[in-house]
Scaffold this motif. Structure first.
Motif, PDB file in Angstrom:
ATOM      1  N   VAL A   1       0.873  -1.166   0.000  1.00 31.28           N
ATOM      2  CA  VAL A   1       0.000   0.000   0.000  1.00 31.28           C
ATOM      3  C   VAL A   1       0.915   1.223   0.000  1.00 31.28           C
ATOM      4  N   SER A   2       0.743   2.101  -0.987  1.00 34.64           N
ATOM      5  CA  SER A   2       1.588   3.285  -1.107  1.00 34.64           C
ATOM      6  C   SER A   2       0.728   4.541  -1.137  1.00 34.64           C
ATOM      7  N   PHE A   3       1.212   5.591  -0.469  1.00 32.40           N
ATOM      8  CA  PHE A   3       0.540   6.886  -0.437  1.00 32.40           C
ATOM      9  C   PHE A   3       1.542   7.941  -0.868  1.00 32.40           C
ATOM     10  N   ARG A   4       1.224   8.634  -1.948  1.00 29.95           N
ATOM     11  CA  ARG A   4       2.157   9.587  -2.553  1.00 29.95           C
ATOM     12  C   ARG A   4       3.506   8.935  -2.842  1.00 29.95           C
ATOM     13  N   GLY A   5       3.472   7.674  -3.263  1.00 34.06           N
ATOM     14  CA  GLY A   5       4.681   6.966  -3.649  1.00 34.06           C
ATOM     15  C   GLY A   5       5.470   6.359  -2.520  1.00 34.06           C
ATOM     16  N   GLU A   6       5.033   6.532  -1.266  1.00 36.83           N
ATOM     17  CA  GLU A   6       5.737   5.983  -0.108  1.00 36.83           C
ATOM     18  C   GLU A   6       4.893   4.895   0.543  1.00 36.83           C
ATOM     19  N   ARG A   7       5.532   3.838   0.974  1.00 34.81           N
ATOM     20  CA  ARG A   7       4.802   2.687   1.523  1.00 34.81           C
ATOM     21  C   ARG A   7       4.181   3.019   2.869  1.00 34.81           C
ATOM     22  N   LEU A   8       2.951   2.527   3.045  1.00 32.26           N
ATOM     23  CA  LEU A   8       2.239   2.697   4.312  1.00 32.26           C
ATOM     24  C   LEU A   8       2.253   1.431   5.157  1.00 32.26           C
ATOM     25  N   ALA A   9       2.307   0.268   4.515  1.00 33.50           N
ATOM     26  CA  ALA A   9       2.201  -0.999   5.240  1.00 33.50           C
ATOM     27  C   ALA A   9       3.260  -1.079   6.339  1.00 33.50           C
ATOM     28  N   GLY A  10       2.812  -1.414   7.544  1.00 31.90           N
ATOM     29  CA  GLY A  10       3.718  -1.521   8.675  1.00 31.90           C
ATOM     30  C   GLY A  10       3.759  -0.282   9.549  1.00 31.90           C
ATOM     31  N   GLU A  11       3.216   0.841   9.054  1.00 26.72           N
ATOM     32  CA  GLU A  11       3.172   2.068   9.844  1.00 26.72           C
ATOM     33  C   GLU A  11       2.039   2.009  10.863  1.00 26.72           C
ATOM     34  N   LEU A  12       2.198   2.725  11.967  1.00 19.63           N
ATOM     35  CA  LEU A  12       1.135   2.825  12.960  1.00 19.63           C
ATOM     36  C   LEU A  12      -0.008   3.677  12.420  1.00 19.63           C
ATOM     37  N   PRO A  13      -1.245   3.409  12.851  1.00 17.13           N
ATOM     38  CA  PRO A  13      -2.368   4.240  12.400  1.00 17.13           C
ATOM     39  C   PRO A  13      -2.152   5.731  12.666  1.00 17.13           C
ATOM     40  N   SER A  14      -1.550   6.071  13.805  1.00 19.28           N
ATOM     41  CA  SER A  14      -1.309   7.484  14.117  1.00 19.28           C
ATOM     42  C   SER A  14      -0.330   8.114  13.128  1.00 19.28           C
ATOM     43  N   THR A  15       0.679   7.357  12.726  1.00 15.09           N
ATOM     44  CA  THR A  15       1.650   7.857  11.752  1.00 15.09           C
ATOM     45  C   THR A  15       0.983   8.050  10.392  1.00 15.09           C
ATOM     46  N   ILE A  16       0.142   7.105  10.008  1.00 20.10           N
ATOM     47  CA  ILE A  16      -0.566   7.193   8.727  1.00 20.10           C
ATOM     48  C   ILE A  16      -1.495   8.402   8.724  1.00 20.10           C
ATOM     49  N   ALA A  17      -2.147   8.685   9.852  1.00 22.92           N
ATOM     50  CA  ALA A  17      -3.013   9.862   9.954  1.00 22.92           C
ATOM     51  C   ALA A  17      -2.207  11.139   9.772  1.00 22.92           C
ATOM     52  N   ARG A  18      -1.026  11.217  10.384  1.00 21.88           N
ATOM     53  CA  ARG A  18      -0.183  12.405  10.232  1.00 21.88           C
ATOM     54  C   ARG A  18       0.295  12.582   8.799  1.00 21.88           C
ATOM     55  N   ARG A  19       0.406  11.481   8.067  1.00 18.88           N
ATOM     56  CA  ARG A  19       0.843  11.572   6.676  1.00 18.88           C
ATOM     57  C   ARG A  19      -0.281  12.010   5.740  1.00 18.88           C
ATOM     58  N   GLY A  20      -1.504  12.080   6.256  1.00 16.86           N
ATOM     59  CA  GLY A  20      -2.581  12.652   5.459  1.00 16.86           C
ATOM     60  C   GLY A  20      -3.692  11.703   5.065  1.00 16.86           C
ATOM     61  N   VAL A  21      -3.820  10.579   5.787  1.00 20.76           N
ATOM     62  CA  VAL A  21      -4.886   9.613   5.504  1.00 20.76           C
ATOM     63  C   VAL A  21      -5.793   9.538   6.730  1.00 20.76           C
ATOM     64  N   ALA A  22      -7.059   9.924   6.571  1.00 26.70           N
ATOM     65  CA  ALA A  22      -8.025   9.895   7.672  1.00 26.70           C
ATOM     66  C   ALA A  22      -9.167   8.967   7.317  1.00 26.70           C
ATOM     67  N   ARG A  23      -9.945   8.576   8.336  1.00 23.99           N
ATOM     68  CA  ARG A  23     -11.030   7.633   8.104  1.00 23.99           C
ATOM     69  C   ARG A  23     -12.191   7.846   9.057  1.00 23.99           C
ATOM     70  N   THR A  24     -13.350   7.311   8.665  1.00 23.49           N
ATOM     71  CA  THR A  24     -14.457   7.132   9.583  1.00 23.49           C
ATOM     72  C   THR A  24     -14.715   5.631   9.680  1.00 23.49           C
ATOM     73  N   PHE A  25     -15.587   5.251  10.609  1.00 24.12           N
ATOM     74  CA  PHE A  25     -15.805   3.836  10.890  1.00 24.12           C
ATOM     75  C   PHE A  25     -17.235   3.429  10.556  1.00 24.12           C
ATOM     76  N   GLN A  26     -17.404   2.149  10.284  1.00 24.64           N
ATOM     77  CA  GLN A  26     -18.736   1.608  10.000  1.00 24.64           C
ATOM     78  C   GLN A  26     -19.640   1.774  11.221  1.00 24.64           C
TER      79      GLN A  26
END
Length: 262
Positions: A64-89
């Protein structure tokens, strides 16, 4: 899709839970500023994909890559700081906190203060507090809840709680927003207002990856649709292309491909 317009890229993504293959070699790209829908019958693996992208689950294989950089293995908090947010079911809000306080939590990933700053009420801490309140109120304005900023979140209707969770995700200042069934539990009027809200969010420069069972909403807002069935991609394209795809009709209605095509 050219590399310079691709925001999120998923390559050969696999997720297994014991003997269950939840996601089966999924390839998918989400473009900058796009509204991209991920649809499929119940149990198709849609929410699992979002959990893989946001670091809740780790993939068995693939990237899984975001802006060309891999996300897999990152903590959810780190992924959020990189610019990926979510809502839940399932809605996750703090019912005994105000709307503003709920949304302020989302902006915390953008603040610079540490515990010492907070304890000493330093200039940096005060500046962060002011910025957090301002950004949280702006997010409430975007979803139309600013008039009740001081109300307890538990007093909101179900549809309004969905909007509150969306505002909290927007407060993280994402480039990509992952929405897991945002129209669930909404009445037709609320769902119609959600359509306009999604377009407003897109005009802010935020791309959206949308999981939704309300097909009328999906067909109105999505520019591109990926369809999953039993974890495998069975179709991808424009709403018109997906709507007429025999494999998609079969997955949703259980028809034979010959009858579906007819």
């Amino acid at each position: 899709m050219s590399a310079d317009t691709t925001l999120l890229r998923v390559d050969s993504l696999v997720c297994r839970f014991g003997g269950l293959l939840a996601v089966d070699h999924l390839d998918m790209e989400v473009a900058e500023g796009a509204i991209h829908a991920l649809i499929g019958p119940n149990g198709a693996g849609k929410s699992t994909v979002i959990n893989l992208v946001t670091g809740v689950y780790r993939p068995t294989a693939g990237t899984v890559s975001f802006r060309g950089e891999r996300l897999a293995g990152e903590l959810p908090s780190t992924i959020a700081r990189r610019g990926v947010a979510r809502t839940f079911q399932t809605i996750r809000i703090w019912r005994q906190m105000s709307l503003l306080e709920n949304v302020m939590v989302g902006f915390q990933c953008r603040t610079r203060s540490n515990l010492v700053d907070v304890l000493l009420a330093s200039r940096r801490s005060r500046a962060d507090e002011s910025a957090t309140r301002r950004k949280a109120f702006e997010a409430l304005e975007l979803v139309g809840l600013e008039a009740g900023a001081g109300r307890l979140a538990g007093s909101l209707s179900y549809g309004q709680q969905r909007l509150l969770e969306l505002a909290r995700a927007i407060a993280t200042q994402p480039s990509l927003l992952l929405l897991d069934e945002p129209a669930a539990g909404m009445n037709p009027q609320e769902a119609g207002a959600l359509v306009e809200l999604l377009f407003r969010i897109r005009r802010q420069g935020i791309a959206i990856l949308l999981i939704e069972h309300n097909m009328r909403l999906v067909m109105r807002v999505a520019e591109r649709i990926t369809v999953l069935s039993f974890g495998r991609k069975i179709a991808e394209g424009s709403p018109a292309e997906v709507r007429s795809d025999p494999g998609v009709i079969k997955a949703y209605l259980g028809q034979s491909e010959e009858n579906a095509a007819a």
